[in-house]
Design a protein around this motif. Structure first.
Motif, mmCIF file in Angstrom:
data_model
loop_
_atom_site.group_PDB
_atom_site.id
_atom_site.type_symbol
_atom_site.label_atom_id
_atom_site.label_comp_id
_atom_site.label_asym_id
_atom_site.label_seq_id
_atom_site.Cartn_x
_atom_site.Cartn_y
_atom_site.Cartn_z
ATOM 1 N N ARG A 194 1.053 -1.013 0.008
ATOM 2 C CA ARG A 194 0.109 -0.070 0.051
ATOM 3 C C ARG A 194 0.889 1.156 -0.053
ATOM 4 O O ARG A 194 0.672 2.395 -0.800
ATOM 5 N N GLU A 195 2.019 1.412 0.703
ATOM 6 C CA GLU A 195 2.870 2.353 0.884
ATOM 7 C C GLU A 195 3.403 2.405 -0.568
ATOM 8 O O GLU A 195 3.582 3.945 -1.121
ATOM 9 N N GLN A 196 3.925 1.461 -1.177
ATOM 10 C CA GLN A 196 4.394 1.666 -2.397
ATOM 11 C C GLN A 196 3.501 2.206 -3.450
ATOM 12 O O GLN A 196 3.763 2.969 -4.539
ATOM 13 N N VAL A 197 2.167 1.811 -3.290
ATOM 14 C CA VAL A 197 1.074 2.276 -4.347
ATOM 15 C C VAL A 197 0.841 3.582 -4.091
ATOM 16 O O VAL A 197 0.989 4.493 -5.392
ATOM 17 N N HIS A 198 1.028 4.031 -2.844
ATOM 18 C CA HIS A 198 0.840 5.544 -2.666
ATOM 19 C C HIS A 198 2.093 6.358 -3.143
ATOM 20 O O HIS A 198 1.724 7.584 -3.782
ATOM 21 N N TYR A 199 3.336 5.997 -3.132
ATOM 22 C CA TYR A 199 4.315 6.570 -3.501
ATOM 23 C C TYR A 199 4.455 6.574 -5.281
ATOM 24 O O TYR A 199 5.284 7.416 -5.943
ATOM 25 N N GLU A 200 3.822 5.601 -5.841
ATOM 26 C CA GLU A 200 3.787 5.414 -7.439
ATOM 27 C C GLU A 200 2.590 6.311 -7.730
ATOM 28 O O GLU A 200 2.552 6.397 -8.977
ATOM 29 N N GLY A 201 1.834 6.571 -6.754
ATOM 30 C CA GLY A 201 0.566 7.391 -7.387
ATOM 31 C C GLY A 201 -0.803 6.656 -7.820
ATOM 32 O O GLY A 201 -0.724 6.071 -8.862
ATOM 33 N N PRO A 202 -1.672 6.367 -6.919
ATOM 34 C CA PRO A 202 -2.682 5.393 -7.025
ATOM 35 C C PRO A 202 -3.273 5.628 -8.472
ATOM 36 O O PRO A 202 -3.846 4.597 -9.327
ATOM 37 N N ASP A 203 -3.503 6.812 -8.821
ATOM 38 C CA ASP A 203 -4.306 7.192 -10.012
ATOM 39 C C ASP A 203 -3.466 7.035 -11.381
ATOM 40 O O ASP A 203 -4.082 6.915 -12.513
ATOM 41 N N ASN A 204 -2.281 6.597 -11.284
ATOM 42 C CA ASN A 204 -1.560 6.084 -12.266
ATOM 43 C C ASN A 204 -1.393 4.602 -12.664
ATOM 44 O O ASN A 204 -0.944 4.360 -13.558
ATOM 45 N N ILE A 205 -1.816 4.030 -11.759
ATOM 46 C CA ILE A 205 -1.809 2.379 -11.617
ATOM 47 C C ILE A 205 -2.894 1.618 -12.331
ATOM 48 O O ILE A 205 -4.158 1.837 -11.793
ATOM 49 N N ALA A 206 -2.587 1.098 -13.423
ATOM 50 C CA ALA A 206 -3.876 0.177 -14.056
ATOM 51 C C ALA A 206 -3.985 -0.990 -13.255
ATOM 52 O O ALA A 206 -5.012 -1.503 -13.317
ATOM 53 N N ALA A 207 -2.876 -1.745 -13.048
ATOM 54 C CA ALA A 207 -3.219 -3.324 -12.572
ATOM 55 C C ALA A 207 -2.010 -3.803 -11.704
ATOM 56 O O ALA A 207 -1.181 -3.148 -11.346
ATOM 57 N N ILE A 208 -2.328 -4.592 -10.591
ATOM 58 C CA ILE A 208 -1.350 -5.319 -9.916
ATOM 59 C C ILE A 208 -1.598 -6.774 -10.474
ATOM 60 O O ILE A 208 -2.762 -7.258 -10.290
ATOM 61 N N VAL A 209 -0.609 -7.422 -10.974
ATOM 62 C CA VAL A 209 -0.579 -8.693 -11.496
ATOM 63 C C VAL A 209 0.249 -9.449 -10.525
ATOM 64 O O VAL A 209 1.296 -9.132 -10.009
ATOM 65 N N LEU A 210 -0.421 -10.788 -10.325
ATOM 66 C CA LEU A 210 -0.071 -11.745 -9.458
ATOM 67 C C LEU A 210 -0.015 -12.983 -10.092
ATOM 68 O O LEU A 210 -1.031 -13.389 -10.582
ATOM 69 N N GLU A 211 1.002 -14.008 -10.128
ATOM 70 C CA GLU A 211 0.820 -15.346 -9.975
ATOM 71 C C GLU A 211 -0.015 -15.775 -8.740
ATOM 72 O O GLU A 211 0.591 -15.434 -7.571
ATOM 73 N N THR A 212 -1.258 -16.402 -8.725
ATOM 74 C CA THR A 212 -1.778 -16.378 -7.651
ATOM 75 C C THR A 212 -1.007 -17.412 -6.609
ATOM 76 O O THR A 212 -0.929 -16.863 -5.336
ATOM 77 N N VAL A 213 -0.341 -18.351 -7.084
ATOM 78 C CA VAL A 213 0.615 -19.147 -6.552
ATOM 79 C C VAL A 213 1.666 -19.061 -7.382
ATOM 80 O O VAL A 213 1.518 -19.447 -8.490
ATOM 81 N N THR A 214 2.869 -18.274 -6.730
ATOM 82 C CA THR A 214 4.155 -18.254 -7.517
ATOM 83 C C THR A 214 4.527 -19.537 -8.116
ATOM 84 O O THR A 214 4.657 -20.580 -7.349
ATOM 85 N N GLY A 215 4.998 -19.874 -9.236
ATOM 86 C CA GLY A 215 5.178 -20.932 -9.977
ATOM 87 C C GLY A 215 6.571 -21.718 -9.926
ATOM 88 O O GLY A 215 7.088 -21.900 -8.775
#
Length: 446
Positions: A194-215
C-alpha cells in the motif's frame, strides 16, 4: 530416424530455450503414455513436472486427441472474426467455471500473450499506465510479459518499458523478520505494498498482477488474508487485480483456479497450459463484466491471427470435459495430501532440505547448505558448479524427470498420477537427496 540421428539433427538445427547450446544432451523421445515417456533405447521416464507444468492430464489422452481429429475433419482453421462451434462452446465453459463477476474471454496462443493482452486491456479500461508485478515472478518472455516478469529472465529486455513497477513477494521462509504468524506476515506485506502504491500514485496504476501461487520461482503460497489485502488495495484505488493462473490453473492446486482457495474475485484472469494440456497451444484472458461492457463501445485493440484456433478450442472443450468426468479435482485433493505428507517427511529427514511448499500437486523442495542459516544451496541466479543441474541429471538417470530453478526442485506431476506411482517416484527423489546430504556433510567437515 534412430534416436541418435534425431538428437544429432536437433542439436545441429534447433536452438533450445534458456540454455547454453553447447552443453545440451536432449532425450530423443519415441513414445509417451499417461505419466510416462520412453526414449529410443526403451528407458522409461516419469514426467514429474508435467513437462512445463502444462500436461495436467498426462500423455496420450484419447478424448482430447479424438476431439482434435474431429475438428480437423470439419476444418482446421477459421479466422478469429468468425463464429466457430468449438470456440463458442469453450468460451462459455471457461466463463461458467469462473466467479459470477466474469463476462467474456479473449483467447490467445499461450500464457505470455495472455499476459500481454491482459495488461493492454487493463490500461485501456482504466486509462492508466503503470503495472505492478512481483520480483519472484515469471509471466512470459515476450517484450510485455518479459517486463512484467520479475526474475532474472527479464534482464535481456532492459532497459524496459516505462511504467512497470516491481514489489516483493510474501516469501516468509526467506524473510529475516520472525513473524508471529501468517496474519502478521500478511499485515506487513500488504502495508508495504500500500505504501508503494501511494508513492507511485494510485491514479497512475492500471493493474496489480500476481501469479496466484508463484510457480517456477518457488511455489510460494500466499499467507492467510494476503490476496484479500491486495483485493482491498485494488478496490480502494480503482486498480485492476489480475491473477495469472497460467501455471496454477485448471486443477493444479486442487481447485479449478488457485484464487478459489483464497476467497477473492479477480478483475482479469489469464490462463493457458492446463486448458489444453499442451495438446494444441492455447491461452486466454477472462475479463470482468464491467471490462467486457467497456469494449462494447470502445475498440478492443488486441488481435492475433491464431486467436481461438479451432483445433485448440476443440482440445480445450475435451480437456475441460475430462476434468469433470474423470473427477480430477477430487483425485488431486487425495493425491495432493499424500504428496504433502511425503514432502514433510523428506524435509525432516534431509539436511539439504530447508523448506517444502505444496498445494494440490504443485510443490517445490528448497535446498540449503544449512538448515539453521537457511543459506541456499546455490546463490541467487548463479550455479557455476552446476550443482542443481547435477541433481536433475541424477534424477533423470533414475527415471524421475523434472526441472530446477535457483535452489528449488519442482515436483508437479500430471494430475492423473496414482498414489502408487507417486510413492514410487518420490522414493527416487528421497534417494538422490540422501546423496546430497552426504555432499553437504563432507563439505562441512572438510
Amino acid at each position: 530416424m534412430t534416436g541418435q540421428e534425431i538428437k544429432e539433427q536437433d542439436l545441429q538445427y534447433n536452438l533450445h530455450s534458456w540454455s547454453k547450446q553447447g552443453n545440451l544432451n536432449p532425450i530423443p523421445v519415441e513414445k509417451s503414455d499417461g505419466i510416462y515417456f520412453w526414449d529410443y533405447a526403451g528407458k522409461r521416464y516419469a514426467d514429474m513436472s508435467s513437462q512445463l507444468v502444462n500436461l495436467n492430464l498426462g500423455h496420450g489422452n484419447r478424448q482430447i486427441v479424438e476431439a482434435i481429429k474431429q475438428q480437423a475433419d470439419q476444418f482446421c482453421f477459421m479466422g478469429p472474426g468468425y463464429a466457430v462451434e468449438s470456440r463458442s462452446r469453450l468460451a462459455k465453459m471457461v466463463i461458467d467455471l469462473l466467479p459470477d463477476n466474469m463476462g467474456k474471454v479473449f483467447f490467445t496462443n499461450a500464457g505470455a500473450d495472455a499476459n500481454e493482452n491482459a495488461i493492454k486491456m487493463a490500461r485501456m479500461f482504466t486509462g492508466r499506465n503503470k503495472i505492478f508485478s512481483r520480483y519472484r515472478s515469471y509471466h512470459g518472455s515476450t517484450f510485455g510479459a518479459g517486463n512484467l516478469t520479475g526474475e532474472p529472465r527479464r534482464y535481456p529486455l532492459e532497459p524496459g518499458i516505462p511504467g512497470f513497477v516491481k514489489f516483493f513477494d510474501p516469501y516468509i521462509y526467506r524473510e529475516p523478520i520472525e513473524f508471529a504468524g501468517e496474519e502478521a506476515a500478511t499485515a506487513f506485506y500488504i502495508a508495504k505494498l500500500r505504501e508503494q502504491v501511494h508513492y507511485e500514485g494510485p491514479d497512475n496504476i492500471a493493474a496489480i498482477v500476481l501469479e496466484t501461487v508463484t510457480g517456477s520461482n518457488g511455489v510460494i503460497i500466499p499467507p492467510k488474508g494476503y490476496l484479500k489485502g491486495v483485493r482491498k488495495i485494488c478496490d480502494d484505488y480503482g486498480i485492476m487485480m489480475i491473477c495469472d493462473e497460467v501455471m496454477a490453473g485448471f486443477g493444479r492446486t486442487g481447485k479449478m483456479f488457485a484464487f478459489e482457495h483464497f476467497d477473492v474475485k479477480p478483475d482479469i484472469v489469464t490462463f493457458a497450459k492446463g486448458i489444453t494440456c499442451g495438446y494444441v497451444p492455447l491461452g486466454g484472458v477472462a475479463v470482468a463484466k464491467k471490462i467486457a461492457a467497456y469494449f462494447d463501445d470502445h475498440t478492443l485493440l488486441c488481435g492475433l491471427t491464431y486467436s481461438a484456433h479451432p483445433l485448440a478450442c476443440a482440445a480445450g472443450v475435451a480437456t475441460l470435459n475430462y476434468y469433470k468426468e474423470a473427477h480430477i479435482l477430487e483425485q488431486v485433493e487425495k493425491t495432493g495430501k499424500v504428496l504433502g505428507q511425503i514432502l514433510e517427511e523428506i524435509k525432516t529427514r534431509h539436511a539439504c532440505v530447508g523448506d517444502v511448499r505444496y498445494i494440490g500437486l504443485f510443490s517445490a523442495v528448497e535446498l540449503v547448505k544449512d538448515k539453521t542459516t537457511k543459506e541456499p544451496l546455490v546463490a541467487y541466479g548463479q550455479d557455476p558448479q552446476g550443482v542443481m543441474s547435477g541433481i536433475i541429471k541424477q534424477l533423470t538417470a533414475k527415471g524421475f524427470v523434472t526441472y530446477s530453478h535457483e535452489n528449488m526442485i519442482l515436483v508437479a506431476p500430471p494430475l492423473i498420477i496414482t498414489e502408487a506411482q507417486l510413492r514410487e517416484m518420490m522414493a527416487i527423489l528421497d534417494e538422490v537427496l540422501t546423496d546430497m546430504d552426504q555432499v553437504i556433510t563432507t563439505r562441512k567437515t572438510a
